[in-house]
Scaffold this motif. Structure first.
Motif, PDB file in Angstrom:
ATOM      1  N   SER A 136       4.547  -7.183 -24.883  1.00  0.00           N
ATOM      2  CA  SER A 136       3.287  -6.812 -25.546  1.00  0.00           C
ATOM      3  C   SER A 136       3.223  -5.322 -25.844  1.00  0.00           C
ATOM      4  N   SER A 144       1.180 -18.001 -20.792  1.00  0.00           N
ATOM      5  CA  SER A 144       0.249 -17.279 -19.926  1.00  0.00           C
ATOM      6  C   SER A 144      -0.153 -18.050 -18.651  1.00  0.00           C
ATOM      7  N   VAL A 152      -6.709 -19.151 -22.876  1.00  0.00           N
ATOM      8  CA  VAL A 152      -6.072 -18.963 -24.193  1.00  0.00           C
ATOM      9  C   VAL A 152      -4.691 -19.619 -24.230  1.00  0.00           C
ATOM     10  N   THR A 201      -2.230 -11.942 -17.430  1.00  0.00           N
ATOM     11  CA  THR A 201      -1.999 -12.016 -18.878  1.00  0.00           C
ATOM     12  C   THR A 201      -3.182 -12.658 -19.622  1.00  0.00           C
ATOM     13  N   CYS A 220      -6.955  -8.449 -26.117  1.00  0.00           N
ATOM     14  CA  CYS A 220      -8.312  -8.865 -26.490  1.00  0.00           C
ATOM     15  C   CYS A 220      -9.208  -7.636 -26.668  1.00  0.00           C
ATOM     16  N   SER A 255      -4.260 -10.784 -22.524  1.00  0.00           N
ATOM     17  CA  SER A 255      -3.094 -10.193 -23.160  1.00  0.00           C
ATOM     18  C   SER A 255      -3.117  -8.665 -22.912  1.00  0.00           C
ATOM     19  N   ARG A 291      -2.232  -5.762 -29.305  1.00  0.00           N
ATOM     20  CA  ARG A 291      -2.900  -7.002 -29.707  1.00  0.00           C
ATOM     21  C   ARG A 291      -3.680  -7.639 -28.554  1.00  0.00           C
ATOM     22  N   LYS A 325       3.268 -10.834 -34.777  1.00  0.00           N
ATOM     23  CA  LYS A 325       2.460 -12.050 -34.652  1.00  0.00           C
ATOM     24  C   LYS A 325       3.030 -13.091 -35.599  1.00  0.00           C
ATOM     25  N   THR A 383      -1.412 -19.812 -24.750  1.00  0.00           N
ATOM     26  CA  THR A 383      -0.103 -19.372 -25.234  1.00  0.00           C
ATOM     27  C   THR A 383      -0.280 -18.129 -26.098  1.00  0.00           C
ATOM     28  N   LEU A 384       0.614 -17.163 -25.905  1.00  0.00           N
ATOM     29  CA  LEU A 384       0.583 -15.949 -26.720  1.00  0.00           C
ATOM     30  C   LEU A 384       1.899 -15.886 -27.482  1.00  0.00           C
ATOM     31  N   LYS A 436       4.852 -14.865 -30.129  1.00  0.00           N
ATOM     32  CA  LYS A 436       5.365 -13.662 -30.798  1.00  0.00           C
ATOM     33  C   LYS A 436       6.517 -14.068 -31.703  1.00  0.00           C
TER      34      LYS A 436
END
Ligand code: HEM
Length: 538
Positions: free
Chosen positions: A104, A436, A395, A467, A476, A470, A474, A112, A397-398, A400
């Motif tokens: 991150s 996450s 949330v 996490t 929150c 995040s 990027r 993204k 999954t983050l 990339k």
């Protein structure tokens, strides 16, 4: 005719061979790692827990929400690869919070994946900060959006939450105690009304009336849109609009009404702020607006004025009205509602933490109700919220997108738990998903990872590994907004009531615990249906 069949067959064969070459290349890329093969994009949150388990085609059981760490424990690796026949790139999942932090922190390398359905879909109201690409576009959005997370707004969030919560106790019939039913429904309504107040400066009643007419009022249109978000995101407007069912056509009307209201509010707030600016004497500043919509319009005016000073009249700065609408519409209220829901479940199941929050509040206020001024000192209440997010990450999954080849560190371990670190080359164009919920339960990071222990979140070095919001560029942007809202709610509730779970007939402790803590995946993790027995404190 024969030639057409040959041509079509040739096109199909070329397409198939291209797909096969890509798919084989992906299978070769992931060799040597634990791999989950599937036919469709099962890692995309939102639908996977509803899918049937078909080994190798839809490995739905790999995505269990109950134990997000299980697939890594089984693989003895915190990096897992996925191949998906529908996507021509490798997908990697990491469950290492340290790797998540370093990924991150490199936004130019890990972009993204804006072409993913989840980001394309949320642009229906206008291009906005969540879905835009990292770099110049994101900077342009952030320069305006950050203006609406100032101190005036934060104080307003606290007050709006406290007032709305007081109204809610009467509306749900527990002002003097009793059984509070449908917690998920009422907390979602609560945070929606907070958005009404702080987002648009409007007071809405608890029960939003159903009206007719060509344009629905703002409160009704926002209510309908947020309660039908999935349909709004997946179905095109024309399909909703020209539908035989009146209830579906109402969804289209709500969407167009919402955009209409916000557009006209932006125009009128802009005109008012401009008029106020015109009559200012030199050196004076206009009073910052106390609602998000006003703040975003003011912020837009500041950004435009500043860039004109720097680069002259012709430069295009800030956001278009459509982009402002997009950003305002995506202001999340369900996220905070769902975290409040899970925090209440943990506090009800482990009531000793209610008493600790109460002691903290009384120690700070001398016995009265806390105010926004007390927020920095309400550390234990905030720790309970962060610990709930760790255990029930909403949330989930983050994702990339790799802009270039990179070497990613990962860890494997043997049956005795002896860990070894490695690096792995991941090719440009691959997706890397920060898993996450699994990061938040990684036993190499968190001791006794499945236990609810808010104390650990009082330690900044531990909290920094979470996490849930995040991190990096990027991360929150609404984190403090959500924290203020949630701390105001939890501290006032604990001050006024003791609350406990309500078991079903014949239900044991373990089954009840599972029912209170399990969630379902609907855009984000949503608490189930359960009640709380509320006892008014003397
Ligand atoms: C407890 C509640 C919340 C949680 C757990 C949460 C979590 C997150 C996470 C994990 C991200 C990163 C998403 C990604 O990379 O795809 C994010 C982004 C974002 N959140 Fe939140 N959020 C919460 C509440 C809010 C609220 C209340 C707002 C607005 C009022 C908000 C506004 C945003 C925005 C605008 C972004 C995009 C930031 C960017 O890309 O620069 N969030 N949030």
């Amino acid at each position: 005719m024969h030639h057409i069949y040959v041509l079509l067959g040739g096109v199909f064969a070329a397409y198939f061979l291209k797909w096969l070459a890509r798919y084989i290349s992906v299978r070769l890329q992931v060799r040597g790692l634990p791999v989950i093969h599937s036919a469709i994009e099962v890692m995309e949150a939102g639908h996977r827990s509803a899918l049937p388990h078909i080994p190798g085609i839809v490995p739905a059981r790999k995505y269990t929400l109950d134990d997000p760490w299980k697939k890594y424990a089984d693989a003895q690796s915190d990096l897992i690869a996925c191949t998906q026949a529908t996507t021509p790139y490798a997908v990697y999942l990491t469950s290492n919070p340290h790797v998540a932090l370093s990924v991150s922190a490199k936004p130019a390398q890990y972009l993204k994946p804006t072409s993913m359905f989840r980001y394309v879909a949320i642009d229906i109201f206008g291009r906005q900060i969540v879905s835009c690409q990292t770099g110049a576009e994101h900077k342009r959005h952030k320069s305006v959006v950050k203006g609406c997370f100032n101190e005036t707004i934060m104080r307003g969030v606290w007050d709006a939450m406290v007032q709305t919560q007081a109204m809610m106790w009467g509306e749900v019939g527990v002002r003097e105690g009793g059984v509070w039913k449908d917690i998920e429904g009422s907390t979602t309504q609560l945070t929606l009304l907070v958005i009404g107040k702080i987002g648009f400066g409007q007071e809405w009643p608890w029960r939003i009336a159903e009206t007719g007419g060509k344009i629905l009022p703002l409160d009704e249109s926002l209510y309908v849109v947020t309660h039908s978000m999935f349909a709004q995101l997946v179905a095109p407007l024309w399909l909703l609009k020209y539908n035989p069912f009146a209830s579906v056509r109402r969804l289209a009307k709500a969407q167009t009404s919402l955009i209409h209201h916000i557009m006209s509010m932006i125009a009128s707030r802009g005109a008012t702020l401009q008029a106020e600016t015109n009559i200012l004497t030199k050196g004076d500043k206009i009073k910052p607006p106390s609602d998000v919509l006003g703040a975003i319009v003011a912020s837009q005016m500041d950004v435009v004025a500043e860039s004109k000073l720097k680069a002259g009249e012709k430069v295009q700065a800030g956001l278009t009205p459509e982009e402002i609408v997009g950003n305002v519409c995506m202001a999340g209220h369900e996220t905070s509602a769902h975290v409040i829901g899970f925090t209440l479940a943990y506090l009800a199941l482990y009531p000793e933490h209610q008493e600790k929050i109460l002691q903290e509040v009384d120690g700070i206020t001398g016995g009265s109700l806390p105010t926004y001024r007390d927020m920095p000192a309400l550390k234990y209440a905030l720790a309970c919220i962060h610990e709930s997010i760790r255990l029930r990450d909403i949330v989930m999954t983050l994702p990339k997108l790799l802009a270039e080849d990179c070497h990613l560190p990962y860890t494997t371990w043997d049956a005795s738990g002896q860990a070894t670190t490695h690096t792995r080359l991941l090719k440009a164009g691959s997706h890397l998903i920060i898993d996450s919920p699994a990061c938040q339960r990684n036993p190499f990071t968190w001791s006794d990872p499945t236990a609810f222990r808010p104390e650990r979140m009082l330690d900044d070095s531990q909290k920094g590994l979470s996490t849930g919001f995040s991190s990096g560029q990027r991360a929150c942007i609404g984190k403090r907004f959500a924290e203020v809202e949630m701390v105001a709610f939890i501290t006032h509730m604990v001050k006024e009531y003791k609350f406990e779970p309500v078991p079903l007939e014949g239900e044991g402790r373990m089954e009840m615990e599972k029912r209170y803590l399990e969630g379902k995946e609907v855009l984000n993790l949503t608490p189930g249906k359960w009640d709380l027995k509320m006892t008014k404190r003397a």
